[in-house]
Design a protein around this motif. Structure first.
Motif, PDB file in Angstrom:
ATOM      1  N   GLU A 161       1.094  -1.026  -0.331  1.00 51.75           N
ATOM      2  CA  GLU A 161      -0.477  -0.038   0.033  1.00 51.75           C
ATOM      3  C   GLU A 161       0.505   1.609   0.135  1.00 51.75           C
ATOM      4  N   LYS A 162       1.963   1.126   0.825  1.00 47.77           N
ATOM      5  CA  LYS A 162       2.455   2.514   0.938  1.00 47.77           C
ATOM      6  C   LYS A 162       3.623   3.011  -0.603  1.00 47.77           C
ATOM      7  N   GLN A 190       2.776   1.657  -3.192  1.00 46.51           N
ATOM      8  CA  GLN A 190       1.752   2.555  -4.420  1.00 46.51           C
ATOM      9  C   GLN A 190       1.666   3.931  -3.899  1.00 46.51           C
ATOM     10  N   TYR A 191       1.265   4.248  -2.806  1.00 41.23           N
ATOM     11  CA  TYR A 191       0.941   5.559  -2.281  1.00 41.23           C
ATOM     12  C   TYR A 191       2.292   6.961  -2.377  1.00 41.23           C
ATOM     13  N   TYR A 192       3.529   6.176  -2.278  1.00 38.84           N
ATOM     14  CA  TYR A 192       4.822   6.863  -2.183  1.00 38.84           C
ATOM     15  C   TYR A 192       5.359   7.029  -4.645  1.00 38.84           C
ATOM     16  N   THR A 240       2.770   7.451  -6.479  1.00 36.09           N
ATOM     17  CA  THR A 240       1.937   8.588  -7.270  1.00 36.09           C
ATOM     18  C   THR A 240       1.883   9.497  -6.503  1.00 36.09           C
ATOM     19  N   HIS A 241       2.593   9.619  -5.321  1.00 38.27           N
ATOM     20  CA  HIS A 241       2.557  10.751  -4.242  1.00 38.27           C
ATOM     21  C   HIS A 241       4.226  11.381  -4.371  1.00 38.27           C
TER      22      HIS A 241
END
Length: 311
Positions: free
Chosen positions: A263-264, A266-268, A270-271
């Protein structure tokens, strides 16, 4: 303040894949009067051949003949002696026996909490010597961030179970790259195509994120410092020890576990702004507090204090 005279008993590590002891010695040459001894021998004969009587004798472990020469007679001399313990999980009782038999005054180890767990009776001799990075090697090469997620190193289920899970989960993700460990050997004999030295650091610098773990022993491994030193976002487990080293979740790196690493990751991806900001803060922190230069300053400061307490 007078420069310390230190005798460092170590093999020549300049041509090894893993050069942390070499980097440490090279920096010590700048900050103290360092005498290197790389051959087997009796300490009394060694002392008779070097140019100065040392204030302190420093041994690069004793179990691995690739790290330290075999030195006899250490228990016969009164000069204060300290020893680096590298793999502190290996032959624990033999290490304890050697320290007592050879009358080693101080033990320098990379991992504080594991040392206190396994060697509580030697806690009064322990000096914390965390890993460090040569900032001429581990730096921001300003290469294009062409790799989304990178993993490098050993994948051993009984030692690095989280790495196994990470690799199996991430291997089919577009933009994921894994490189196996090149093996602990001289640089000329590592597996062909392996990335070592500058090429290893550059590959880290090419990646947006680097995933790793801290082993079943929860060590703050060298990779934590290497990745931060290359201005890449580190995704790895957090412990009290990492926090006490100033490596703070959400500030210098991103703490992950087996349940949330995907999850992290993938999050970072796109961020980007958040990812770049954390990586940059971690990069600046490790260069300030965990460079080889900074670590040697701490080492020599500790030795100075230890010697003053004995006088």
């Amino acid at each position: 303040m007078k420069r310390l005279k230190i005798l460092f008993l170590t093999r020549d590590r300049s041509q090894q894949m893993e050069k942390s002891s070499f980097y440490l010695a090279e920096e010590m040459k700048k900050q103290c009067d360092l005498m290197l001894w790389t051959e087997d021998g009796h300490i009394s004969k060694i002392l008779a051949q070097i140019p100065h009587k040392p204030d302190f004798i420093f041994l690069n472990d004793f179990l691995d003949p690739k790290l330290c020469p075999r030195i006899l007679g250490l228990n016969e001399i009164s000069i204060p002696k300290g020893m680096i313990f590298h793999d502190i999980s290996y032959q624990i009782q033999r290490r304890k026996n050697y320290i007592n038999k050879e009358k080693i005054d101080f033990i320098f180890a990379h991992y504080r909490d594991a040392f206190m767990k396994w060697y509580p009776e030697l806690a009064h001799r322990f000096i914390w010597l965390p890993h460090h990075v040569n900032t001429e090697i581990y730096r921001d090469f300003q290469l294009p961030k062409s790799i989304n997620w990178l993993m490098m190193g050993a994948i051993l289920r009984h030692i690095y179970p989280l790495r196994v899970i990470m690799l199996n989960t991430m291997k089919d993700q577009p933009g994921f790259v894994y490189h196996p460990h090149p093996g602990y050997n001289v640089v000329q004999k590592v597996n062909q195509g392996s990335l070592v030295g500058d090429e290893y650091a550059k590959e880290i610098n090419r990646s947006k994120m680097f995933l790793t773990c801290n082993s079943i022993y929860e060590y703050t491994l060298m990779k934590y410092f290497e990745v931060l030193g290359c201005n890449t976002l580190l995704l790895a487990p957090a412990t009290k020890e990492t926090e006490d080293l100033g490596i703070i979740d959400g500030v210098h790196f991103v703490a992950v576990n087996r349940l949330n690493f995907m999850e992290k990751a993938q999050y970072y991806l796109t961020h980007e702004t958040e990812r770049i900001a954390i990586a940059q803060t971690g990069y600046e922190m490790v260069r300030t507090y965990h460079s080889s230069e900074a670590r040697v300053r701490q080492l020599l400061s500790n030795i100075t204090k230890l010697l003053s307490l004995r006088n």
